[in-house]
Design an enzyme around this catalytic site. Structure first.
Site, PDB file in Angstrom:
ATOM      1  N   GLN A  13       0.825  -1.211   0.000  1.00  0.00           N
ATOM      2  CA  GLN A  13       0.000   0.000   0.000  1.00  0.00           C
ATOM      3  C   GLN A  13       0.858   1.260   0.000  1.00  0.00           C
ATOM      4  O   GLN A  13       1.926   1.304   0.621  1.00  0.00           O
ATOM      5  CB  GLN A  13      -0.922  -0.001   1.224  1.00  0.00           C
ATOM      6  CG  GLN A  13      -2.079  -0.968   1.090  1.00  0.00           C
ATOM      7  CD  GLN A  13      -3.049  -0.890   2.251  1.00  0.00           C
ATOM      8  OE1 GLN A  13      -3.289  -1.870   2.923  1.00  0.00           O
ATOM      9  NE2 GLN A  13      -3.623   0.268   2.473  1.00  0.00           N
ATOM     10  N   SER A  94       4.536  -6.418   2.625  1.00  0.00           N
ATOM     11  CA  SER A  94       3.205  -6.463   3.232  1.00  0.00           C
ATOM     12  C   SER A  94       2.203  -7.072   2.254  1.00  0.00           C
ATOM     13  O   SER A  94       2.307  -8.249   1.901  1.00  0.00           O
ATOM     14  CB  SER A  94       2.787  -5.068   3.703  1.00  0.00           C
ATOM     15  OG  SER A  94       1.609  -5.128   4.475  1.00  0.00           O
ATOM     16  N   LEU A  95       1.246  -6.296   1.767  1.00  0.00           N
ATOM     17  CA  LEU A  95       0.303  -6.797   0.771  1.00  0.00           C
ATOM     18  C   LEU A  95       1.027  -7.458  -0.403  1.00  0.00           C
ATOM     19  O   LEU A  95       0.568  -8.455  -0.962  1.00  0.00           O
ATOM     20  CB  LEU A  95      -0.551  -5.644   0.240  1.00  0.00           C
ATOM     21  CG  LEU A  95      -1.324  -5.972  -1.040  1.00  0.00           C
ATOM     22  CD1 LEU A  95      -2.489  -6.872  -0.750  1.00  0.00           C
ATOM     23  CD2 LEU A  95      -1.740  -4.731  -1.763  1.00  0.00           C
ATOM     24  N   ARG A 119      -9.006  -9.019   3.659  1.00  0.00           N
ATOM     25  CA  ARG A 119      -7.903  -8.615   4.524  1.00  0.00           C
ATOM     26  C   ARG A 119      -7.949  -7.117   4.779  1.00  0.00           C
ATOM     27  O   ARG A 119      -7.785  -6.654   5.917  1.00  0.00           O
ATOM     28  CB  ARG A 119      -6.570  -9.002   3.879  1.00  0.00           C
ATOM     29  CG  ARG A 119      -5.306  -8.603   4.658  1.00  0.00           C
ATOM     30  CD  ARG A 119      -4.073  -9.089   3.888  1.00  0.00           C
ATOM     31  NE  ARG A 119      -2.804  -8.822   4.559  1.00  0.00           N
ATOM     32  CZ  ARG A 119      -2.052  -7.750   4.361  1.00  0.00           C
ATOM     33  NH1 ARG A 119      -2.449  -6.798   3.499  1.00  0.00           N
ATOM     34  NH2 ARG A 119      -0.909  -7.605   5.003  1.00  0.00           N
ATOM     35  N   HIS A 205       0.153  -3.873  11.196  1.00  0.00           N
ATOM     36  CA  HIS A 205       1.281  -4.707  11.623  1.00  0.00           C
ATOM     37  C   HIS A 205       1.634  -4.549  13.112  1.00  0.00           C
ATOM     38  O   HIS A 205       2.760  -4.822  13.506  1.00  0.00           O
ATOM     39  CB  HIS A 205       2.507  -4.471  10.742  1.00  0.00           C
ATOM     40  CG  HIS A 205       2.272  -4.846   9.308  1.00  0.00           C
ATOM     41  ND1 HIS A 205       2.109  -6.153   8.895  1.00  0.00           N
ATOM     42  CD2 HIS A 205       2.130  -4.081   8.193  1.00  0.00           C
ATOM     43  CE1 HIS A 205       1.886  -6.171   7.591  1.00  0.00           C
ATOM     44  NE2 HIS A 205       1.889  -4.929   7.153  1.00  0.00           N
ATOM     45  N   GLN A 254       1.607 -12.321   9.605  1.00  0.00           N
ATOM     46  CA  GLN A 254       2.104 -11.104   8.945  1.00  0.00           C
ATOM     47  C   GLN A 254       1.230  -9.892   9.243  1.00  0.00           C
ATOM     48  O   GLN A 254       1.720  -8.766   9.342  1.00  0.00           O
ATOM     49  CB  GLN A 254       2.173 -11.349   7.436  1.00  0.00           C
ATOM     50  CG  GLN A 254       2.893 -10.256   6.658  1.00  0.00           C
ATOM     51  CD  GLN A 254       2.089  -9.819   5.443  1.00  0.00           C
ATOM     52  OE1 GLN A 254       0.902  -9.524   5.547  1.00  0.00           O
ATOM     53  NE2 GLN A 254       2.738  -9.774   4.306  1.00  0.00           N
TER      54      GLN A 254
END
Length: 320
Positions: A13, A94-95, A119, A205, A254
């Site tokens: 993102q 991440s993503l 998510r 996170h 994660q």
């Protein structure tokens, strides 16, 4: 045959912009087909949103995540249509880890685009809007940041912690809004060159995302995960893994664990890769990767001329 000197990395993102991939959409049927597949899966015209916005709608977490995954997979498919060059290893920020797993053959695209939309929903609703925040800390050692954040959280019900280890000297913290503000002041006093609040509405996170992780685990239990055909380095521990059950657990962890991007890139370098191809919109990761290891050569695929130039350069290097 995969080339161990080449790695593909996938952004998360923050890389989304109205109008991104427009030239690639015009040039490559694979890009158009991928957006059409995503649109049919999710029930709205994803390309119309990417092309025309508005940016606020594109920035909604539950929208951003499937859009970025689709963009990265579309460019990977365009790459596959233009060359037989295959990377020896992959990683995503991440993503972007979900994008990497799709491109490595571990997740079906239709499953993944549905999964990351959920998510995004789970992450956005885990903490009420306005109660969480994030900030980028520039120019301070990781251990100092960890220590100060731990001291602010200790003995209280508030949370602030380091969540993105993006490169040496660039760390993102997140948590409850007041705790993040307290940490910003303390980190500046400790010598941080800059401490910049980020325009996000949730503390991604952190342990505050554990409810989102529990919901994600329920969805993941209904999805088939295969062993990746190309090794994927995971954010949680900076190592690869082939066991589908372990990959499933890592994707849950994660969501509430730090993104150890520096460790991911170090693992890629240790695998023998020296050419890093950023497969997605923007060049955020290319900038981070150079800070981690200045010897790395970075390439971008967002525009057709960039993709063509990357194919040419890597083919020339392979022929040397």
């Amino acid at each position: 045959m995969p080339d161990s000197s080449i790695a593909f990395v996938f952004p998360g993102q923050g890389s989304q912009q109205v109008g991104m991939l427009e030239a690639a959409h015009l040039r490559f049927p694979a890009v158009r087909d991928t957006f059409e597949e995503a649109s049919q899966t999710l029930g709205y015209d994803m390309w119309a949103l990417v092309k025309s916005g508005p940016q606020d709608a594109l920035n909604l977490t539950e929208t951003t995540q499937p859009v970025l995954l689709t963009s990265s997979v579309a460019l990977w498919r365009a790459w596959q249509s233009e060359t037989d060059i295959r990377p020896g290893i992959m990683a995503g920020h991440s993503l972007g880890e979900f994008s990497a797993l799709v491109c490595a053959g571990a997740l079906a695209f239709a499953d993944a685009v549905t999964l990351v939309r959920k998510r995004g929903e789970f992450m956005q609703t885990a903490v009420p809007v306005g109660q969480g925040s994030m900030a980028a800390i520039i120019g301070l050692e990781d251990s100092i940041i960890d220590g100060i954040c731990a001291g602010i959280s200790r003995g209280t019900e508030t949370v602030v912690s380091a969540v993105n280890f993006n490169s040496p000297g660039q760390v993102v913290i997140a948590g409850h809004k007041d705790a993040v503000e307290t940490a910003i002041t303390a980190l500046k006093e400790a010598g941080a060159k800059r401490a910049l609040p980020l325009p996000v509405s949730a503390p991604f996170h952190t342990v505050l995302m554990q409810p989102a992780g529990e919901k994600l685990a329920e969805v993941l239990a209904t999805i088939t995960i295969s062993s990746p055909q190309i090794p994927v380095v995971h954010n949680v521990h900076g190592a690869t893994g082939a066991d589908p059950a372990k990959i499933q657990r890592l994707l849950v962890e994660q969501i509430y664990s730090p993104v150890r991007w520096t460790s991911c890139i170090q693992a890629i370098v240790e695998s023998g890769a020296i050419h890093l191809v950023e497969c997605g919109p923007g060049k955020v990761l290319s900038g981070l990767n150079r800070r981690i290891d200045k010897s790395l050569q970075s390439y971008s695929l967002e525009a057709p001329d960039e993709l063509a130039a990357t194919v040419t350069q890597l083919n020339e290097l392979a022929g040397e």
